[in-house]
Design a protein around this motif. Structure first.
Motif, short mmCIF file in Angstrom:
data_model
loop_
_atom_site.label_atom_id
_atom_site.label_comp_id
_atom_site.label_asym_id
_atom_site.label_seq_id
_atom_site.Cartn_x
_atom_site.Cartn_y
_atom_site.Cartn_z
N MET A 1 61.81 -7.94 9.43
CA MET A 1 60.49 -7.33 9.32
C MET A 1 59.61 -8.16 8.39
O MET A 1 60.11 -8.97 7.60
N ASN A 2 58.33 -7.94 8.49
CA ASN A 2 57.35 -8.58 7.61
C ASN A 2 56.83 -7.54 6.62
O ASN A 2 56.26 -6.52 7.03
N ILE A 3 57.03 -7.81 5.34
CA ILE A 3 56.70 -6.83 4.31
C ILE A 3 55.83 -7.47 3.24
O ILE A 3 56.19 -8.52 2.68
N GLY A 4 54.69 -6.87 2.98
CA GLY A 4 53.80 -7.34 1.94
C GLY A 4 53.97 -6.51 0.68
O GLY A 4 54.04 -5.28 0.76
N ILE A 5 54.08 -7.17 -0.46
CA ILE A 5 54.21 -6.47 -1.74
C ILE A 5 53.05 -6.89 -2.64
O ILE A 5 52.91 -8.07 -2.96
N ILE A 6 52.23 -5.93 -3.03
CA ILE A 6 51.10 -6.17 -3.92
C ILE A 6 51.51 -5.70 -5.30
O ILE A 6 51.57 -4.50 -5.57
N GLY A 7 51.83 -6.65 -6.16
CA GLY A 7 52.37 -6.34 -7.48
C GLY A 7 53.71 -7.05 -7.65
O GLY A 7 54.64 -6.79 -6.89
N ALA A 8 53.80 -7.94 -8.63
CA ALA A 8 55.00 -8.75 -8.82
C ALA A 8 55.71 -8.41 -10.12
O ALA A 8 56.38 -9.25 -10.71
N GLY A 9 55.55 -7.16 -10.57
CA GLY A 9 56.23 -6.71 -11.78
C GLY A 9 57.68 -6.36 -11.50
O GLY A 9 58.28 -6.86 -10.55
N TYR A 10 58.24 -5.47 -12.31
CA TYR A 10 59.66 -5.15 -12.20
C TYR A 10 60.04 -4.58 -10.84
O TYR A 10 60.99 -5.04 -10.20
N ILE A 11 59.32 -3.55 -10.40
CA ILE A 11 59.66 -2.90 -9.13
C ILE A 11 59.37 -3.83 -7.96
O ILE A 11 60.19 -3.98 -7.04
N GLY A 12 58.21 -4.49 -7.97
CA GLY A 12 57.86 -5.40 -6.89
C GLY A 12 58.88 -6.52 -6.75
O GLY A 12 59.30 -6.85 -5.63
N ILE A 28 54.52 -11.72 -1.45
CA ILE A 28 54.28 -11.03 -2.71
C ILE A 28 53.04 -11.57 -3.41
O ILE A 28 52.77 -12.78 -3.37
N ALA A 29 52.28 -10.68 -4.02
CA ALA A 29 51.01 -11.04 -4.65
C ALA A 29 50.88 -10.39 -6.02
O ALA A 29 51.48 -9.35 -6.29
N ASN A 30 50.08 -11.03 -6.87
CA ASN A 30 49.68 -10.40 -8.14
C ASN A 30 48.18 -10.57 -8.30
O ASN A 30 47.49 -11.04 -7.40
N SER A 31 47.66 -10.20 -9.45
CA SER A 31 46.21 -10.26 -9.66
C SER A 31 45.74 -11.65 -10.11
O SER A 31 44.54 -11.91 -10.15
N GLU A 35 49.58 -19.18 -7.30
CA GLU A 35 50.05 -20.33 -8.07
C GLU A 35 50.78 -19.91 -9.35
O GLU A 35 51.51 -20.71 -9.95
N THR A 36 50.60 -18.65 -9.77
CA THR A 36 51.27 -18.15 -10.98
C THR A 36 52.62 -17.50 -10.67
O THR A 36 53.26 -16.97 -11.58
N LEU A 37 53.04 -17.53 -9.41
CA LEU A 37 54.24 -16.81 -9.00
C LEU A 37 55.40 -17.73 -8.60
O LEU A 37 56.29 -17.32 -7.85
N LYS A 38 55.40 -18.96 -9.06
CA LYS A 38 56.46 -19.89 -8.69
C LYS A 38 57.83 -19.37 -9.13
O LYS A 38 58.81 -19.48 -8.38
N ASP A 39 57.92 -18.83 -10.33
CA ASP A 39 59.19 -18.30 -10.81
C ASP A 39 59.65 -17.11 -9.96
O ASP A 39 60.84 -16.97 -9.67
N VAL A 40 58.69 -16.27 -9.58
CA VAL A 40 59.01 -15.10 -8.74
C VAL A 40 59.50 -15.56 -7.37
O VAL A 40 60.47 -15.01 -6.83
N GLU A 41 58.86 -16.57 -6.81
CA GLU A 41 59.29 -17.11 -5.53
C GLU A 41 60.74 -17.60 -5.63
O GLU A 41 61.57 -17.33 -4.75
N THR A 44 63.18 -14.52 -6.14
CA THR A 44 63.27 -13.48 -5.11
C THR A 44 63.41 -14.00 -3.69
O THR A 44 63.87 -13.27 -2.81
N GLY A 45 62.98 -15.23 -3.45
CA GLY A 45 62.96 -15.73 -2.08
C GLY A 45 61.74 -15.30 -1.30
O GLY A 45 61.61 -15.60 -0.10
N ALA A 46 60.83 -14.58 -1.95
CA ALA A 46 59.59 -14.15 -1.31
C ALA A 46 58.57 -15.29 -1.33
O ALA A 46 58.69 -16.24 -2.10
N THR A 47 57.56 -15.18 -0.49
CA THR A 47 56.48 -16.16 -0.43
C THR A 47 55.28 -15.63 -1.20
O THR A 47 54.80 -14.52 -0.93
N ALA A 48 54.79 -16.40 -2.17
CA ALA A 48 53.64 -15.98 -2.98
C ALA A 48 52.36 -16.16 -2.18
O ALA A 48 52.12 -17.21 -1.58
#
Length: 242
Positions: A1-12, A28-31, A35-41, A44-48
């Protein structure tokens, strides 16, 4: 499935880890921008992406998991072009002391937390994942039938969306419990017996039944008082939510 997550904090981030591990494509997105989500990518394996891209690419589910106080800052046209059948999941909780400030409608009990979010977004939402610690969401899922498997309530006015989200909850390793309508979602909010106690489904159902469906002024005052005490305890421990 394709899932969008708005918010890259703990739960996201916890959701992103679990969903990508199950083979889903997560955006996954933040505010502050992708470019600020490289560590999250990397974690998590998600695409920023941007918030708008997360909404557009989340063709199966969209998760909004940002601080309650930030909900009004989301773009007005965020869900423009998003099909009505796509469930929008809201994970928010009200923390007036440590983060959100006082929101009049939530102080008086005129609206539930996700009812307030729903008004701002202009779309029906499904309330879930608000009453479990992020670490437990990421690591404590169990196969169906496992004794003591954690039950998570799912509340919404959109019955079809609720059923889709309940199936997702099961896939993540938790027992999905029908939490009723958005008006009834107060039962899984902070300050109550279901909040962050990792209860099995049968106990979640018992608490839902005991609380009833229509929130009384006394119940609203009790939940707020319990949450206020919890926030003061967190503050004394140096825990910050901002």
């Amino acid at each position: 499935m394709n899932i969008g997550i708005i918010g890259a904090g703990y739960i996201g981030s916890a959701l992103a880890v679990r969903l990508t591990s199950l083979g889903h494509s997560v955006y996954i997105a933040n505010s502050r921008g992708p470019e600020t989500l490289k560590d999250v990518e990397q974690k998590t394996g998600a695409t920023a992406v941007t918030a708008e891209e997360a909404a557009q690419r989340g063709s199966d589910f969209i998760v909004v998991t940002i601080p309650l106080e930030k909900i009004p800052d989301l773009p007005n046209n965020l869900f423009e072009g998003v099909a009505p059948a796509v469930p929008i999941i809201d994970t928010s909780n009200y923390y007036p002391l440590l983060r959100d400030g006082q929101i009049p409608e939530l102080e008086t009990g005129d609206l539930t937390e996700s009812g307030w979010v729903q008004q701002h977004l202009g779309r029906p939402v499904v309330k879930v994942f608000n009453n479990i610690f992020a670490e437990h969401l990421e690591k404590n899922g169990q196969p169906a039938g496992t004794p003591g498997r954690i039950g998570l309530p799912v509340a919404s006015d959109d019955t079809a969306a609720k059923q889709k989200v309940m199936a997702l909850v099961e896939e993540l390793g938790f027992d999905a419990v029908d939490g009723g309508t958005m008006r009834e979602s107060w039962r899984q909010q902070p300050g109550g017996p279901i909040y962050c106690n990792d209860l099995p489904a049968n106990q979640v159902k018992e608490h839902l039944a005991q609380l009833g469906t229509e929130r009384t002024p006394e119940q609203h005052a009790e939940f707020l008082a319990n949450q206020n005490a919890a926030e003061k305890h967190m503050e004394a421990q140096g825990i910050k939510l901002k």
